[in-house]
Each structure stands twice: as C-alpha cells, then as structure tokens.
Design a protein around this motif. Structure first.
Motif, mmCIF file in Angstrom:
data_model
loop_
_atom_site.group_PDB
_atom_site.id
_atom_site.type_symbol
_atom_site.label_atom_id
_atom_site.label_comp_id
_atom_site.label_asym_id
_atom_site.label_seq_id
_atom_site.Cartn_x
_atom_site.Cartn_y
_atom_site.Cartn_z
ATOM 1 N N THR A 26 40.354 -62.307 9.431
ATOM 2 C CA THR A 26 39.979 -61.367 8.375
ATOM 3 C C THR A 26 40.832 -61.706 7.160
ATOM 4 O OG1 THR A 26 41.602 -59.732 9.143
ATOM 5 C CG2 THR A 26 39.349 -59.542 10.016
ATOM 6 N N VAL A 27 40.564 -61.021 6.050
ATOM 7 C CA VAL A 27 41.299 -61.302 4.818
ATOM 8 C C VAL A 27 41.931 -60.012 4.293
ATOM 9 C CG1 VAL A 27 41.134 -62.214 2.466
ATOM 10 C CG2 VAL A 27 39.695 -63.165 4.268
ATOM 11 N N ARG A 28 43.240 -60.082 4.027
ATOM 12 C CA ARG A 28 43.945 -58.946 3.446
ATOM 13 C C ARG A 28 43.483 -58.721 2.007
ATOM 14 N NH1 ARG A 28 47.983 -61.631 6.569
ATOM 15 N NH2 ARG A 28 49.114 -60.218 7.934
ATOM 16 N N GLY A 29 43.777 -57.554 1.481
ATOM 17 C CA GLY A 29 43.411 -57.211 0.111
ATOM 18 C C GLY A 29 43.970 -58.168 -0.928
ATOM 19 N N GLY A 31 44.281 -61.351 -0.457
ATOM 20 C CA GLY A 31 43.708 -62.674 -0.233
ATOM 21 C C GLY A 31 44.329 -63.469 0.901
ATOM 22 N N ASN A 60 41.789 -54.597 6.893
ATOM 23 C CA ASN A 60 41.142 -55.710 6.193
ATOM 24 C C ASN A 60 39.625 -55.559 6.202
ATOM 25 O OD1 ASN A 60 43.732 -56.717 6.008
ATOM 26 N ND2 ASN A 60 43.420 -58.324 7.511
ATOM 27 N N GLN A 63 38.032 -53.272 3.688
ATOM 28 C CA GLN A 63 37.939 -53.794 2.312
ATOM 29 C C GLN A 63 37.007 -54.993 2.189
ATOM 30 O OE1 GLN A 63 42.001 -54.645 1.320
ATOM 31 N NE2 GLN A 63 42.613 -52.513 1.452
ATOM 32 N N ASN A 64 36.900 -55.796 3.244
ATOM 33 C CA ASN A 64 36.107 -57.038 3.184
ATOM 34 C C ASN A 64 35.516 -57.276 4.571
ATOM 35 O OD1 ASN A 64 35.137 -59.680 3.122
ATOM 36 N ND2 ASN A 64 36.881 -60.485 1.992
ATOM 37 N N GLN A 65 34.214 -57.185 4.689
ATOM 38 C CA GLN A 65 33.557 -57.277 5.991
ATOM 39 C C GLN A 65 33.272 -58.707 6.441
ATOM 40 O OE1 GLN A 65 32.184 -55.077 3.480
ATOM 41 N NE2 GLN A 65 33.665 -53.622 4.278
ATOM 42 N N ASN A 66 33.578 -59.696 5.622
ATOM 43 C CA ASN A 66 33.356 -61.095 6.002
ATOM 44 C C ASN A 66 34.428 -61.551 6.978
ATOM 45 O OD1 ASN A 66 31.035 -61.756 4.308
ATOM 46 N ND2 ASN A 66 32.452 -61.334 2.630
ATOM 47 N N GLU A 83 29.401 -60.979 9.410
ATOM 48 C CA GLU A 83 29.734 -59.746 8.705
ATOM 49 C C GLU A 83 29.995 -58.658 9.736
ATOM 50 O OE1 GLU A 83 27.831 -58.723 4.814
ATOM 51 O OE2 GLU A 83 26.945 -57.161 6.079
#
Length: 141
Positions: A26-29, A31, A60, A63-66, A83
């Motif tokens: 996953t990716v933190r806010g 980046g 994570n 904020q970002n579902q990828n 996703e």
C-alpha cells in the motif's frame, strides 16, 4: 479483453487458492510504500484480506485504494495489481467461513483487533516462471 489460456488460468487460480501468505503493498499519504505479509482468501476472482482498523495498511487504504500483491516465491511469480475496498456486511459471514477453513481463524471473534475485511479486485495479473511465460508473455489479465 485478453483471452486467457484456460490451463494457465486454472494453475494460477489453484495456486492462489492453495498458498497461505501474500505480500500486500500500500502507499502512505506521503508517498512512501508499506509492505506486509498477510493471510488471504482467493474467491470468485477476488482477493480478501483482514486487517485491524488501526494498522498502517488500513490507514493507507483509506486514502489510496490502489494496491499491489505478490506471492512469496521469486522463481514462480504471481503479481497482482488491483483496487481495495472494505467488504460489505453481507460478505462477512461467508468470507469468515472461508478464512476459518483455510486458517482455523475466525476474525469475527478475534478480539485482538478491530478487524476489517478488505476485498481486492484485480485489474492486472502478471506471472512468470510458470512455464507459460515464454510463449504467452507475463501479462495474464
């Protein structure tokens, strides 16, 4: 839409059903990436994982579902991009049974965390080292 080789797809699905651990990125806010191994269930061409609501990966995902996922074998690789979304209440009991049969663990009754069931819909699957990649390439889906 890519046409799947049925034999290759059966082998990939069998492996995804059989393996016990998958790595989730996953990716933190800010980046930075976050990578963690998880138990999972493969069902109806989707992946399901459980995580606590207070974990870094859940934060994570909010904020970002990828996401990207990979099985741990570096010689016979399966990588999935997809996703992630919180599963519906209607899915919880059915998936809890699948987790219990695979791991003898029922997240509904585990009080060690506030568990969330996450559904991951793949939009890209790559595989190599499976004997099909030389003739068909690595992109499966």
């Amino acid at each position: 839409m890519r046409r799947r080789n049925p034999a290759r797809w059966r082998a990939i699905e069998a492996r995804l059903s059989r393996e016990s651990t998958i790595w989730l990125a996953t990716v933190r806010g800010d980046g930075r990436p976050h990578l963690t191994p998880l138990w999972y269930v493969w069902l109806d061409e989707k992946l399901y994982v459980c995580t606590g609501s207070q974990t870094q990966k859940y934060t994570n995902l909010y904020q970002n579902q990828n996401v990207a996922l990979a099985l741990p074998d570096a010689a016979n690789v399966i990588i999935i991009e997809g996703e992630a979304h919180t599963a519906t209440r209607a899915q919880i009991d059915s998936l809890a049974e699948h987790f219990y049969h695979k791991y003898e663990w029922d997240f509904r009754y585990d009080e060690s965390a506030d568990w969330r069931l996450i559904e991951i819909t793949p939009f890209k699957i790559m595989a190599w080292g499976d004997g099909y990649d030389a003739g068909e390439g690595i992109r499966v889906l």
